[in-house]
Design a protein around this motif. Structure first.
Motif, short mmCIF file in Angstrom:
data_model
loop_
_atom_site.label_atom_id
_atom_site.label_comp_id
_atom_site.label_asym_id
_atom_site.label_seq_id
_atom_site.Cartn_x
_atom_site.Cartn_y
_atom_site.Cartn_z
N ARG A 34 0.84 -1.21 0.00
CA ARG A 34 0.00 0.00 0.00
C ARG A 34 0.88 1.26 0.00
NH1 ARG A 34 -1.65 0.16 5.58
NH2 ARG A 34 0.26 1.37 5.73
N ASP A 159 -12.82 -8.94 15.26
CA ASP A 159 -11.74 -8.29 16.01
C ASP A 159 -12.14 -6.83 16.21
OD1 ASP A 159 -9.49 -7.04 16.97
OD2 ASP A 159 -8.17 -7.63 15.31
N ARG A 162 -10.48 -3.41 14.86
CA ARG A 162 -10.51 -2.94 13.47
C ARG A 162 -11.26 -1.61 13.31
NH1 ARG A 162 -11.60 -9.04 11.31
NH2 ARG A 162 -9.43 -9.75 11.53
N ARG A 165 -8.71 0.90 13.97
CA ARG A 165 -7.74 0.91 12.86
C ARG A 165 -8.31 1.66 11.65
NH1 ARG A 165 -3.32 -2.50 12.61
NH2 ARG A 165 -3.69 -3.13 10.46
N ARG A 168 -7.78 5.17 12.37
CA ARG A 168 -6.35 5.46 12.32
C ARG A 168 -5.86 5.56 10.87
NH1 ARG A 168 -1.25 2.57 11.01
NH2 ARG A 168 -1.84 0.66 12.10
P1 ATP Z 1 1.60 0.60 9.39
O1 ATP Z 1 2.52 0.90 8.26
O2 ATP Z 1 1.00 1.83 9.92
O3 ATP Z 1 2.17 -0.33 10.40
P2 ATP Z 1 0.25 -1.70 8.37
O4 ATP Z 1 -0.78 -1.85 7.31
O5 ATP Z 1 1.60 -2.30 8.16
O6 ATP Z 1 0.37 -0.15 8.71
P3 ATP Z 1 0.12 -3.34 10.68
O7 ATP Z 1 -0.65 -3.14 11.94
O8 ATP Z 1 1.59 -3.32 10.75
O9 ATP Z 1 -0.41 -2.25 9.67
O10 ATP Z 1 -0.38 -4.72 10.03
C1 ATP Z 1 0.21 -5.30 8.89
C2 ATP Z 1 -0.88 -5.94 8.01
O11 ATP Z 1 -1.51 -7.01 8.73
C3 ATP Z 1 -2.00 -5.00 7.63
O12 ATP Z 1 -1.69 -4.28 6.45
C4 ATP Z 1 -3.17 -5.95 7.45
O13 ATP Z 1 -3.11 -6.58 6.20
C5 ATP Z 1 -2.92 -7.01 8.49
N1 ATP Z 1 -3.57 -6.72 9.79
C6 ATP Z 1 -3.01 -6.11 10.87
N2 ATP Z 1 -3.85 -6.02 11.89
C7 ATP Z 1 -5.00 -6.61 11.49
C8 ATP Z 1 -6.26 -6.85 12.11
N3 ATP Z 1 -6.50 -6.46 13.37
N4 ATP Z 1 -7.20 -7.50 11.39
C9 ATP Z 1 -6.94 -7.91 10.12
N5 ATP Z 1 -5.80 -7.71 9.48
C10 ATP Z 1 -4.82 -7.06 10.14
#
Ligand code: ATP
Ligand code: MG
Length: 418
Positions: A34, A159, A162, A165, A168
């Motif tokens: 992303r 969950d 979410r 999130r 956020r």
């Molecule tokens: P950031 O760069 O801010 O850390 P991120 O997208 O990498 O954003 P993370 O929390 O590190 O967010 O999570 C990594 C990936 O894991 C997410 O992009 C998502 O695909 C998946 N993920 C994380 N937390 C959840 C959740 N609570 N439920 C479902 N999928 C999740």
């Protein structure tokens, strides 16, 4: 929107190649794809693989079983850590927090369908340049939309974190929530209420540290009721104060503790509940709690005109030099004109006037020796009296002048006069 492979660090490609050479498949997934597509800096590279955790461990020299029960192995490669997670499905969620069991060995499409939002559910195979995007995350990225993967109410019910999130990501990415995703939040607050404070705190931290406009997250949180679950004190904040809060937070630099303080300022003068809330509802560290509470206590700064120099020094002594610029910055973010006060604070700190008894040119031993008195509370009180004198007249800060002032200071203390 093609993925620009040249933006992927060579070591990341090497980890993928390592897996493929060992007979497995590997994808870069989640937030890093992303961010790569948006041209944003990527903080960590997450990989998905068809290899089982023990196969990942066998493929690389240095690995750590960080989250092996969820299929995650950390690979240390050229000094960097990469989370390599076996393709997995999440099965049933019965507690609103985590899946009852994870199921390894599923397809990449199924792995992507357990993820939270469509823009986080894109995978990229850097060796074939194949983009896997079963939930049309690329289109939502283009439209700048946060949309739950699948049915939002169902996914938020699995969950509860979410919903937070979603708020956020709206702030960190500057996206809107898809209307259906947003509409599902209020009905999911019961599940959100079960989320641990640590996970909530981590999302607040990311919202504060990674957003140009953190108010986007806070506004969604309040409008949907998320905020009032985490902090019931926000239920009764009036609209003008809330608008002021949002503006202040956006004008505060992207540091978690400063923006946390900026968020809480309008809950009181200062908000009495801050200390307990930070400890119990946020599980904030002691350092964070102390700093935020201290800043809240002093952020309503006096007008420069209302302080003569001794009063300025007394104020500075209470605020403490290490916090004073934070206090000024927060006051300014709230719209106060603190230029004059700041100039005087700077001059005072440059002049090196003692602000605490520990900075005086005499110490407790000197006091006891000069006055021939035993250790007692009086010694500290005498030092306090000396500090007050120095705040009245900084030329009295020399050791000679302080020693000369000792008998009078002692008289003040024993006679209890001002
Ligand atoms: P950031 O760069 O801010 O850390 P991120 O997208 O990498 O954003 P993370 O929390 O590190 O967010 O999570 C990594 C990936 O894991 C997410 O992009 C998502 O695909 C998946 N993920 C994380 N937390 C959840 C959740 N609570 N439920 C479902 N999928 C999740
Ligand atoms: Mg991440």
């Amino acid at each position: 929107m093609p993925v620009d492979v040249s933006q992927i660090p060579i070591p990341v490609l090497e980890v993928c190649t390592g897996l493929v050479d060992a007979g497995f498949r590997a994808w870069i997934v989640g937030g890093c794809i992303r961010d790569l597509l948006m041209g944003r800096p990527v903080s960590d590279w997450d990989l998905a693989t068809s290899a089982l955790p023990e196969e990942v461990q066998r493929t690389f020299r240095r690995t750590f079983p960080t989250g092996i029960e969820h299929g995650t192995v950390t690979v240390l490669h050229r000094g960097e850590r990469y989370e390599v997670t076996t393709l997995r499905g999440d099965g049933e969620y019965s507690d609103g927090r985590r899946p009852d069991a994870v199921q390894l060995g599923v397809s990449i499409e199924e792995d992507l369908s357990r993820r939270d939002f469509t823009v986080n559910a894109i995978a990229f195979d850097p060796l074939t340049s194949d983009v896997v995007d079963p939930w049309a995350g690329l289109a939502d990225l283009e439209a700048r939309l946060i949309r739950a993967v699948g049915d939002p109410a169902e996914r938020f019910g699995e969950d509860g974190l979410r919903v937070l999130r979603a708020a956020r990501f709206a702030a960190t990415l500057g996206f809107e929530l898809h209307p259906d995703t947003r509409a599902a939040i209020p009905g999911s607050l019961g599940t959100f209420a079960k989320v641990t404070p640590e996970r909530v705190h981590e999302e607040w931290r990311k919202a504060f540290e990674k957003s140009a406009e953190p108010s986007r997250a806070l506004a969604i949180m309040r409008d949907t009721g998320i905020l009032q679950i985490t902090c019931p004190a926000f239920t009764s904040i009036d609209e003008a104060a809330w608008r002021a809060t949002l503006a202040r937070v956006d004008r505060t630099p992207p540091e978690h503790e400063l923006r946390m303080t900026a968020t809480l300022i309008d809950l009181g003068a200062p908000w009495e509940g801050a200390d307990v809330w930070l400890r119990e509802r946020m599980r904030a560290s002691n350092h964070e709690r102390k700093r935020v509470v201290h800043l809240l206590e002093h952020v309503r700064v006096p007008a420069s005109e209302s302080l003569d120099d001794p009063a300025l020094r007394r104020w500075l002594a209470k605020v403490e030099a290490r916090w004073v610029y934070d206090v000024l910055l927060l006051a300014r973010a709230g719209g106060a004109d603190v230029d004059a006060l700041e100039a005087r604070v700077r001059a005072e700190l440059d002049a090196g006037t003692p602000l605490s008894t520990g900075e005086l040119a005499v110490n407790g031993k000197d006091v006891m020796r000069a006055l021939d008195i035993p250790p007692s509370r009086k010694v500290g009180e005498v030092l306090g009296r000396l500090l007050e004198r120095v705040h009245e007249d900084p030329t009295l800060a020399t050791r000679e002048a302080l020693l000369a002032a000792l008998p009078a200071a002692y008289r003040d203390v024993t006679e209890g006069t001002a």
